[in-house]
Enzyme design. Structure first.
Site, short mmCIF file in Angstrom:
data_model
loop_
_atom_site.label_atom_id
_atom_site.label_comp_id
_atom_site.label_asym_id
_atom_site.label_seq_id
_atom_site.Cartn_x
_atom_site.Cartn_y
_atom_site.Cartn_z
N GLY A 65 7.28 -1.69 5.98
CA GLY A 65 8.55 -2.12 5.87
C GLY A 65 9.81 -1.23 6.50
O GLY A 65 9.24 -0.18 7.15
N GLU A 66 10.82 -1.44 6.64
CA GLU A 66 12.04 -0.78 7.26
C GLU A 66 13.00 -0.53 6.08
O GLU A 66 13.81 -1.45 5.62
CB GLU A 66 12.56 -1.57 8.37
CG GLU A 66 13.88 -1.02 8.74
CD GLU A 66 13.88 0.33 9.47
OE1 GLU A 66 12.95 0.74 10.08
OE2 GLU A 66 14.98 0.84 8.93
N CYS A 99 -0.25 6.27 9.98
CA CYS A 99 0.97 5.82 10.20
C CYS A 99 0.74 4.34 11.01
O CYS A 99 -0.06 4.13 11.75
CB CYS A 99 1.83 6.57 11.28
SG CYS A 99 2.06 8.15 11.03
N SER A 110 12.61 7.17 7.11
CA SER A 110 12.25 6.62 8.65
C SER A 110 12.79 5.36 9.05
O SER A 110 12.52 4.43 8.14
CB SER A 110 10.61 6.90 8.59
OG SER A 110 10.22 6.43 9.92
N GLU A 160 0.83 -1.14 -0.11
CA GLU A 160 -0.09 0.03 -0.13
C GLU A 160 0.85 1.29 -0.09
O GLU A 160 1.97 1.35 0.41
CB GLU A 160 -1.02 0.02 1.36
CG GLU A 160 -1.74 -1.26 1.22
CD GLU A 160 -2.80 -1.25 2.34
OE1 GLU A 160 -3.89 -1.64 2.25
OE2 GLU A 160 -2.21 -1.01 3.66
N CYS A 181 7.20 -4.13 15.63
CA CYS A 181 6.78 -3.13 16.73
C CYS A 181 5.37 -3.57 17.03
O CYS A 181 4.45 -3.66 16.28
CB CYS A 181 6.87 -1.79 16.13
SG CYS A 181 8.57 -1.16 15.55
N CYS A 234 7.15 -6.79 7.29
CA CYS A 234 8.26 -6.11 7.98
C CYS A 234 9.07 -7.10 8.85
O CYS A 234 7.92 -7.86 9.53
CB CYS A 234 7.70 -4.93 8.85
SG CYS A 234 9.08 -3.99 9.52
N LEU A 281 10.98 6.73 17.87
CA LEU A 281 11.52 6.54 18.98
C LEU A 281 10.14 5.65 20.00
O LEU A 281 10.63 4.44 20.46
CB LEU A 281 12.05 7.82 19.75
CG LEU A 281 13.34 7.77 20.81
CD1 LEU A 281 14.29 7.03 19.95
CD2 LEU A 281 13.50 9.20 20.93
N HIS A 282 9.37 6.36 20.19
CA HIS A 282 8.18 5.78 20.93
C HIS A 282 8.68 5.72 22.32
O HIS A 282 7.24 5.14 23.06
CB HIS A 282 7.62 4.66 20.27
CG HIS A 282 7.37 4.95 18.66
ND1 HIS A 282 6.82 5.93 18.11
CD2 HIS A 282 7.72 4.08 17.43
CE1 HIS A 282 6.44 6.07 16.89
NE2 HIS A 282 7.26 4.79 16.55
N1 SAH Z 1 10.15 1.05 9.72
C1 SAH Z 1 10.13 2.57 9.46
C2 SAH Z 1 9.09 3.07 8.91
C3 SAH Z 1 7.58 2.56 8.78
S1 SAH Z 1 6.65 2.89 10.06
C4 SAH Z 1 9.84 3.02 10.99
O1 SAH Z 1 9.75 2.27 11.90
O2 SAH Z 1 10.20 4.18 11.01
C5 SAH Z 1 6.09 4.65 9.99
C6 SAH Z 1 6.12 5.42 11.31
O3 SAH Z 1 4.79 5.02 11.67
C7 SAH Z 1 7.12 4.91 12.20
O4 SAH Z 1 7.40 6.15 12.95
C8 SAH Z 1 6.27 3.97 13.18
O5 SAH Z 1 6.69 3.88 14.29
C9 SAH Z 1 4.80 4.76 13.15
N2 SAH Z 1 3.82 3.82 13.47
C10 SAH Z 1 3.72 2.35 13.39
N3 SAH Z 1 2.44 2.18 13.69
C11 SAH Z 1 1.82 3.07 14.32
C12 SAH Z 1 0.42 3.44 14.86
N4 SAH Z 1 -0.48 2.21 15.31
N5 SAH Z 1 0.08 4.45 15.05
C13 SAH Z 1 1.09 5.51 14.99
N6 SAH Z 1 2.19 5.60 14.42
C14 SAH Z 1 2.66 4.21 13.91
#
Ligand code: SAH
Length: 350
Positions: A159-160, A333, A191, A92, A116, A112, A215-216
């Site tokens: 994906g990463e 996201c 990202s 997508e 996460c 991926c 980071l989160h």
């Molecule tokens: N793998 C890369 C890029 C894809 S994710 C990365 O981790 O950065 C793109 C962004 O969306 C990242 O910041 C990710 O942590 C965030 N993301 C993933 N799941 C999410 C969710 N449920 N709500 C909000 N952001 C989310």
């Protein structure tokens, strides 16, 4: 012999391929212009190429690197496109319009590897890397779909990107090419969930691309629960790599932080985060959590999000609170996931 995706060739590679076919020197620039200036999507539109050559190119190269299967939403607001790849895999991409800006968010892998907890993309594992041509193909598709000129590309879909480093960097160079799409490196964002070796490598590329680090969480205990990648690359090492990245590139890193109610959104977390980032020029992008079936967490209420942001600002950290776009389309996201052709797309009116 499997066909090569023509959009995955850099300008030099296309020139070499044309030389191998004993074509006159002017052919490669002609083809390049058809691909990236006129942006045609069939060989027969390449009018100044002899038909025998068009047939030969069609034998060797694939032009359909990203085929739109269905579209939801409006390109002039937020729109998600389900994209078919040559081997029947699907990904997508998301198109986001804002005043003066038309951004496409592209995928770099089918699935991926990083799992996460809050992200849909990794829930069903990893299937394969995308070729650079499939990334460029997503951008071309977006450029065709927007009613105005595409301005920005973010590698933030499924994906990463740094786990598919070579293809991602190649795609950046193709997008950046002055004789082609000419998308400035500063309008391209990569990202990452925080894999350190490729961040170190990226620092040496001499590119002006923007780097975002997801980071989160402000401490290892919480981050390892949310993002298993942290067990291998803990925060102290990640921040060290980010500092080195800034020292080498002078590019300010954006840290993405998804606010999850009661998990990482307390003022104490904001203080911890500010301390973590205090020695690094940075900005923090606070993102409301997008709902994902497999994750029980809730998005922080607006008030908690504002308190979090103000706490960061008071500690001298530049922070923005982003309004999530596209969650009604499951296009926000972390909501992108791969679908098999047997799955139906989310209905447009959901
Ligand atoms: N793998 C890369 C890029 C894809 S994710 C990365 O981790 O950065 C793109 C962004 O969306 C990242 O910041 C990710 O942590 C965030 N993301 C993933 N799941 C999410 C969710 N449920 N709500 C909000 N952001 C989310």
């Amino acid at each position: 012999m499997a066909k090569t995706l023509i959009h995955g060739l850099t300008q030099n590679e296309l020139t070499d391929s044309c030389a191998q076919l004993d074509l006159p020197k002017y052919r490669a620039p002609q083809i390049w212009r058809w691909l990236y200036v006129q942006r045609v999507n069939d060989w027969d539109s390449m009018k100044n190429l002899p038909s025998a050559l068009r047939a030969e190119l069609a034998e060797r190269f694939l032009l359909d690197s990203a085929v739109p299967l269905s579209k939801q939403g409006e390109p002039d607001d937020t729109c998600k496109i389900l994209v078919g790849l040559h081997d029947e895999e699907q990904i997508e991409e998301v198109l986001i319009s804002a005043p003066g800006r038309r951004t496409v968010c592209i995928s770099t892998q089918v699935g991926c590897r990083f799992h996460c907890a809050f992200c849909a993309s990794g829930q069903h594992g990893f299937r394969r890397n995308l070729d650079a041509g499939e990334m460029v193909g997503q951008v071309l598709l977006a450029a065709h779909t927007f009613s105005d000129k595409l301005t920005n590309v973010v590698f933030m879909g499924m994906g990463e990107p740094l786990d598919n480093y070579d293809a991602t960097l190649k795609a950046v160079r193709i997008l950046n090419n002055k004789d082609g799409l000419n998308i400035g490196a500063r309008r391209i964002t990569i990202s990452t969930c925080g894999v350190i070796p490729p961040i170190e490598r990226l620092a040496t590329e001499g590119l002006q691309v923007e780097l975002s680090v997801s980071l989160h969480a402000p401490n290892d205990e919480l981050r390892s629960q949310l993002m298993p990648v942290n067990r291998k690359y803990p925060l102290a090492d990640l921040l060290k790599a980010c500092k080195a990245y800034f020292a080498a590139t002078k590019r300010i890193i954006t840290f993405e932080y998804t606010l999850i109610q009661g998990v990482n959104d307390r003022p104490q977390h904001a203080k911890e985060l500010a301390k973590l980032l205090s020695h690094l020029p940075s900005r923090v992008n606070l993102i409301p959590l997008s709902p994902v079936e497999e994750f029980a967490g809730q998005s922080s209420p607006q008030e908690a999000a504002e308190v979090f942001m103000n706490t960061l600002e008071q500690a001298g950290i530049n922070a923005t609170l982003r309004r999530s776009k596209g969650s009604s389309l499951k296009a926000a996201c972390g909501q992108l996931r791969f679908q098999r052709s047997s799955d139906s797309a989310v209905p447009a009116d959901e």
